[in-house]
Design a protein around this motif. Structure first.
Motif, PDB file in Angstrom:
ATOM      1  N   PHE A  59       0.206 -20.460   9.207  1.00 54.19           N
ATOM      2  CA  PHE A  59       0.860 -21.229   8.153  1.00 54.19           C
ATOM      3  C   PHE A  59      -0.130 -22.172   7.476  1.00 54.19           C
ATOM      4  CE2 PHE A  59       5.575 -20.937   7.875  1.00 54.19           C
ATOM      5  CZ  PHE A  59       5.755 -19.870   8.717  1.00 54.19           C
ATOM      6  N   MET A  62      -2.272 -20.338   5.105  1.00 48.82           N
ATOM      7  CA  MET A  62      -1.603 -19.994   3.841  1.00 48.82           C
ATOM      8  C   MET A  62      -1.564 -21.183   2.901  1.00 48.82           C
ATOM      9  SD  MET A  62       1.604 -17.459   4.406  1.00 48.82           S
ATOM     10  CE  MET A  62       2.345 -18.287   5.798  1.00 48.82           C
ATOM     11  N   LEU A  68       0.102 -19.051  -0.157  1.00 50.81           N
ATOM     12  CA  LEU A  68       1.495 -19.457  -0.023  1.00 50.81           C
ATOM     13  C   LEU A  68       2.292 -19.184  -1.285  1.00 50.81           C
ATOM     14  CD1 LEU A  68       3.221 -20.801   2.138  1.00 50.81           C
ATOM     15  CD2 LEU A  68       2.689 -23.001   1.115  1.00 50.81           C
ATOM     16  N   ILE A  72       6.472 -18.418  -1.894  1.00 48.61           N
ATOM     17  CA  ILE A  72       7.472 -19.444  -2.191  1.00 48.61           C
ATOM     18  C   ILE A  72       7.072 -20.276  -3.405  1.00 48.61           C
ATOM     19  CG2 ILE A  72       8.199 -19.609   0.212  1.00 48.61           C
ATOM     20  CD1 ILE A  72       6.651 -22.169   0.454  1.00 48.61           C
ATOM     21  N   HIS A  76       8.607 -26.066  -2.513  1.00 47.99           N
ATOM     22  CA  HIS A  76       8.904 -25.874  -1.092  1.00 47.99           C
ATOM     23  C   HIS A  76       7.661 -25.839  -0.220  1.00 47.99           C
ATOM     24  CE1 HIS A  76      12.995 -25.354  -2.071  1.00 47.99           C
ATOM     25  NE2 HIS A  76      12.879 -24.174  -2.628  1.00 47.99           N
ATOM     26  N   TRP A  78       6.030 -28.088   1.078  1.00 51.35           N
ATOM     27  CA  TRP A  78       6.085 -29.009   2.204  1.00 51.35           C
ATOM     28  C   TRP A  78       6.713 -28.355   3.431  1.00 51.35           C
ATOM     29  CZ3 TRP A  78      10.731 -30.550   4.424  1.00 51.35           C
ATOM     30  CH2 TRP A  78      11.888 -30.232   3.696  1.00 51.35           C
ATOM     31  N   LEU A  79       7.586 -27.354   3.191  1.00 48.48           N
ATOM     32  CA  LEU A  79       8.206 -26.634   4.307  1.00 48.48           C
ATOM     33  C   LEU A  79       7.145 -25.926   5.153  1.00 48.48           C
ATOM     34  CD1 LEU A  79      11.355 -24.984   2.743  1.00 48.48           C
ATOM     35  CD2 LEU A  79      11.308 -26.664   4.565  1.00 48.48           C
ATOM     36  N   ALA A  83       6.290 -26.563   8.930  1.00 48.61           N
ATOM     37  CA  ALA A  83       6.333 -25.475   9.908  1.00 48.61           C
ATOM     38  C   ALA A  83       5.026 -25.411  10.682  1.00 48.61           C
ATOM     39  CB  ALA A  83       6.588 -24.147   9.207  1.00 48.61           C
TER      40      ALA A  83
ATOM     41  N   SER B  63       8.562 -14.431   2.760  1.00 47.51           N
ATOM     42  CA  SER B  63       9.100 -15.549   1.982  1.00 47.51           C
ATOM     43  C   SER B  63      10.307 -16.160   2.682  1.00 47.51           C
ATOM     44  CB  SER B  63       9.466 -15.095   0.567  1.00 47.51           C
ATOM     45  OG  SER B  63      10.603 -14.272   0.569  1.00 47.51           O
ATOM     46  N   ILE B  66       8.993 -17.936   5.946  1.00 47.19           N
ATOM     47  CA  ILE B  66       8.290 -19.193   5.706  1.00 47.19           C
ATOM     48  C   ILE B  66       9.277 -20.327   5.449  1.00 47.19           C
ATOM     49  CG2 ILE B  66       6.788 -20.404   4.072  1.00 47.19           C
ATOM     50  CD1 ILE B  66       5.274 -17.759   3.729  1.00 47.19           C
ATOM     51  N   GLU B  67      10.333 -20.040   4.688  1.00 47.42           N
ATOM     52  CA  GLU B  67      11.312 -21.093   4.407  1.00 47.42           C
ATOM     53  C   GLU B  67      12.170 -21.398   5.613  1.00 47.42           C
ATOM     54  OE1 GLU B  67      11.999 -22.010   0.068  1.00 47.42           O
ATOM     55  OE2 GLU B  67      13.369 -20.373   0.548  1.00 47.42           O
ATOM     56  N   ALA B  69      11.482 -20.813   9.027  1.00 46.37           N
ATOM     57  CA  ALA B  69      10.839 -21.223  10.280  1.00 46.37           C
ATOM     58  C   ALA B  69      10.881 -22.726  10.548  1.00 46.37           C
ATOM     59  CB  ALA B  69       9.392 -20.710  10.316  1.00 46.37           C
ATOM     60  N   PRO B  70      10.560 -23.582   9.573  1.00 47.22           N
ATOM     61  CA  PRO B  70      10.595 -25.010   9.897  1.00 47.22           C
ATOM     62  C   PRO B  70      11.981 -25.494  10.298  1.00 47.22           C
ATOM     63  CG  PRO B  70      10.272 -24.677   7.539  1.00 47.22           C
ATOM     64  CD  PRO B  70      10.127 -23.349   8.178  1.00 47.22           C
ATOM     65  N   PHE B  71      13.016 -24.944   9.676  1.00 45.05           N
ATOM     66  CA  PHE B  71      14.360 -25.386  10.037  1.00 45.05           C
ATOM     67  C   PHE B  71      14.744 -24.902  11.421  1.00 45.05           C
ATOM     68  CE2 PHE B  71      15.781 -27.611   6.397  1.00 45.05           C
ATOM     69  CZ  PHE B  71      15.096 -27.083   5.325  1.00 45.05           C
ATOM     70  N   LEU B  73      12.643 -24.416  13.850  1.00 44.02           N
ATOM     71  CA  LEU B  73      11.903 -25.277  14.776  1.00 44.02           C
ATOM     72  C   LEU B  73      12.567 -26.646  14.901  1.00 44.02           C
ATOM     73  CD1 LEU B  73       8.263 -24.374  13.768  1.00 44.02           C
ATOM     74  CD2 LEU B  73       9.264 -24.096  16.029  1.00 44.02           C
ATOM     75  N   THR B 157      18.077 -26.916   0.310  1.00 40.69           N
ATOM     76  CA  THR B 157      16.793 -26.329  -0.055  1.00 40.69           C
ATOM     77  C   THR B 157      16.968 -24.941  -0.648  1.00 40.69           C
ATOM     78  OG1 THR B 157      15.705 -27.531   1.734  1.00 40.69           O
ATOM     79  CG2 THR B 157      14.520 -25.667   0.808  1.00 40.69           C
TER      80      THR B 157
END
Lengths: 316, 358
Positions: A59, A62, A68, A72, A76, A78-79, A83, B63, B66-67, B69-71, B73, B157
């Motif tokens: 991550f 990227m 990245l 996206i 976004h 910052w996501l 992560a 895509s 990536i969006e 995974a953080p949630f 975690l 989001t």
């Protein structure tokens, strides 16, 4: 305890005990009272945090490397940073734990079996409690399929060259017209700077009649798309518009004509300068860009997408 | 005594293995389905070569991942923290005596305790052990996977501020409370819960992962407990992440390989779209913290009403949670716990579709 209570032990333990079912050929709880063996989970104990670290590094790569934006929209980003941080954090915690287990060595194993003997007496079923009391003997196990599946993002990310969506993905997938409306007034910048999204939205919103578009100077960037049924001498330019991520991106198309554009191969990025016109396609009015020049040397622009919620007037 | 312990342990382990192999079978089945889709797609897409299909698939897959995974975690870390630092007594003290007030509190309790749908069942079971009224537990069970800050920000989001965000929370609250009220009328512990759940003696055998026992052991420092939370989080990521990744694979495969027209045919019919999304939600069994990103993949082809069905029904009922319900409630009640949300969310989404809202 009464008979009925003993007959139906709670299945919710699944989530708990599932962590370390010793489903190995060498047998079950006759080996060790807690029902878990150190041998089999050793490899897992090492791999689990390492894979998390690898994902964190991927991550970060990227974000720093810029790929990245193939996936996206920038609002976004910052996501991905979050992560990466969390993956590294959790992975690091696992690595430290692994280190402690290795360094702890025999003494912790001895403590472990001592605890397991004690636990047998007042049977603590919870592995959390077991490993808690024998904190250094941490033998969580997850199904191997879980570990394998978790490698998929890494494999795809590293083995498939990172590219944005292109013409191939656009085949037969242009967005319905309802998508490309929403203007109550025309964009502020000069039409000669408009990108494909602005042109299509302006046209489909009905803010100005079709006649207004006739003769407007335009300079539009897109990639060549092969669309069956394109009239002779004409070609179609495509563009992907991203709202949040590639999964919800939609495709745009713009009919163009002239200057040899129809000879160019699919996926070629072009800048077409000329003047706009309106033709009737299958009973509906559509924009057509009558080219005065077609520049096929521009290569993929940065960014490749039009980001509807980030910079809808850019990337042209 | 030791013999009986051994037998209980063995049967529990067998059940655990059964549950675990059921989950693994589901995952393998889903992957096999994806493989079949991919095969037929290659057969039916001579124009597109394998490389470009793989690229499109990969981009869409990553895509969503990536969006999401953080949630995921965040959800697992919070769950780990809760299991380490919060005791169930603190929760039960919050519940009012009146069952109807209790249902309302239960519906919104998730705001303070963000647990994934997977984390909520053990918590509720433990609360039942401590005497929580059935109706309150059911309301919490249905509502908590959605009514929490993490899911709020994930949905925000993914969809921005709009009908999907608002609809998701309003519908979930109403449906969960309604089901809770229904249980307030019908519920007697003996007819609803499995034997062994509602008595204290069961505590000995039934300590769940999220026991307060860890929190109560003050001998361990805060750091050690934090480290423990992170360890738990890591394992939970693998446990939950496999469903997310398989879901991503299926969603990306569908988007890449199935023609837009087919998707639109499924996605625009007022009832068909709803049932399709509910079925998808049940099968994909994705965590509520990240299902919004999967739903995004269908945003261009499915109606808002059906997307809302995905986002309200999925967190309440899916393969994972059904398996877990069977460990707390009697079989007939589990059927009720599946049917009620199914019908209610179907009704609301159908209504939205017919009224053309969103």
């Amino acid at each position: 305890m009464s008979n009925t209570q003993r007959q139906r032990p709670s299945k919710v333990i699944i989530r708990n005990v599932e962590r370390h079912p010793p489903a190995t050929p060498s047998g079950l709880s006759d080996q060790e009272p807690g029902g878990h063996t150190t041998r089999y989970s050793g490899l897992q104990t090492a791999l689990k945090p390492l894979l998390l670290l690898a994902l964190g590094i991927y991550f970060a790569y990227m974000v720093i490397g810029g790929s990245l934006q193939n996936y996206i929209s920038p609002q976004h980003n910052w996501l991905a940073v979050l992560a990466s941080t969390l993956f590294l954090l959790v992975g690091l915690a696992g690595v430290l734990h692994l280190f402690r287990t290795l360094v702890g060595g025999t003494s912790s194993e001895q403590r472990d079996s001592a605890h397991q003997e004690a636990n047998k007496a007042h049977h603590h079923e919870s592995q959390e409690q077991l490993e808690y009391h024998g904190y250094h003997g941490h033998h969580h196990r997850i199904p191997w399929t879980a570990l394998l599946i978790a490698t998929v993002p890494l494999l795809l990310g590293l083995l498939v060259p990172s590219r944005p969506l292109g013409a191939a993905a656009l085949q037969g997938r242009a967005a319905p017209v309802e998508f490309v409306r929403g203007y109550t007034s025309l964009p502020k910048n000069d039409p000669s700077e408009w990108n494909m999204l602005q042109w299509q939205r302006a046209f489909n919103s009905g803010v100005q009649p079709s006649g207004w578009f006739e003769g407007q100077k335009a300079s539009v960037v897109g990639f060549i798309v092969d669309v069956p049924g394109t009239p002779a001498g004409h070609f179609v330019m495509g563009r992907w518009v991203m709202r949040h991520c590639a999964a919800d991106a939609y495709g745009l198309g713009l009919l163009a004509s002239g200057q040899g554009g129809d000879m160019l191969p699919t996926e070629t990025w072009v800048r077409v300068k000329g003047s706009m016109g309106v033709i009737n396609l299958g009973g509906e009015d559509a924009l057509v860009l009558r080219a005065e020049s077609v520049d096929s040397t521009i290569g993929q622009p940065d960014p490749a997408y039009i980001f509807q919620f980030w910079n809808p007037e850019g990337s042209n | 005594m030791a013999q009986r312990t051994e037998r209980i342990r063995k049967s529990e382990l067998h059940e655990a293995q059964a549950g675990s192999s059921l989950a693994s079978m589901f995952l393998l089945g889903a992957l096999a389905l994806a493989a079949v889709i991919i095969f037929f797609a290659f057969a039916g897409n001579p124009g597109n070569d394998a490389a470009s299909l793989l690229n499109s698939f990969s981009v869409r897959f990553l895509s969503i991942f990536i969006e999401a995974a953080p949630f995921l975690l965040l959800g697992t870390i919070v769950s780990g923290l809760i299991s380490t630092f919060v005791s169930e007594e603190q929760i039960t003290r919050l519940i009012p005596r009146n069952p109807f007030q209790g249902v309302v509190v239960g519906t919104f309790l998730g705001i303070a305790f963000p647990v994934c749908e997977c984390g909520v069942v053990p918590v509720v079971r433990q609360l039942y052990n401590k005497g929580l009224p059935i109706s309150v537990g059911v309301a919490f069970l249905m509502a908590a996977p959605v009514m929490n800050p993490i899911v709020f920000f994930a949905t925000l989001t993914a969809f921005g501020f709009g009908p999907v965000l608002v609809g998701r929370f309003v519908i979930t609250a109403i449906v969960a409370a309604a089901i809770g009220f229904i249980f307030a009328f019908i519920a007697r512990r003996s007819t609803v819960l499995l034997p062994g759940i509602s008595s204290r003696t069961a505590d000995i055998v039934l300590q769940p992962a999220n026991t307060g026992g860890v929190a109560e052991d003050l001998r361990l420092s805060v750091w050690a407990r934090l480290g423990h939370s992170l360890s738990v989080a890591g394992d939970e990521f693998y446990d939950m992440g496999r469903f997310l990744i398989v879901g991503c694979i299926l969603a990306s495969a569908l988007q890449t390989l199935v023609s837009q027209d087919s998707l639109l045919a499924l996605g625009q019919g007022p009832l068909l779209s709803v049932i399709t999304m509910q079925g998808l939600a049940f099968v994909l069994s994705v965590c509520s913290t990240v299902d919004a990103f999967l739903a995004l993949a269908f945003a261009t082809t499915f109606t808002t009403g059906s997307i809302l069905a995905f986002l309200t029904f999925g967190p309440m009922v899916d393969i994972k949670s059904t398996l877990m319900f069977l460990g707390v409630f009697r079989r007939r009640i589990v059927v009720l716990l599946i049917l009620l949300p199914f019908l209610m969310t179907m009704f609301t989404s159908l209504l939205l579709n017919l009224l053309n809202i969103g």
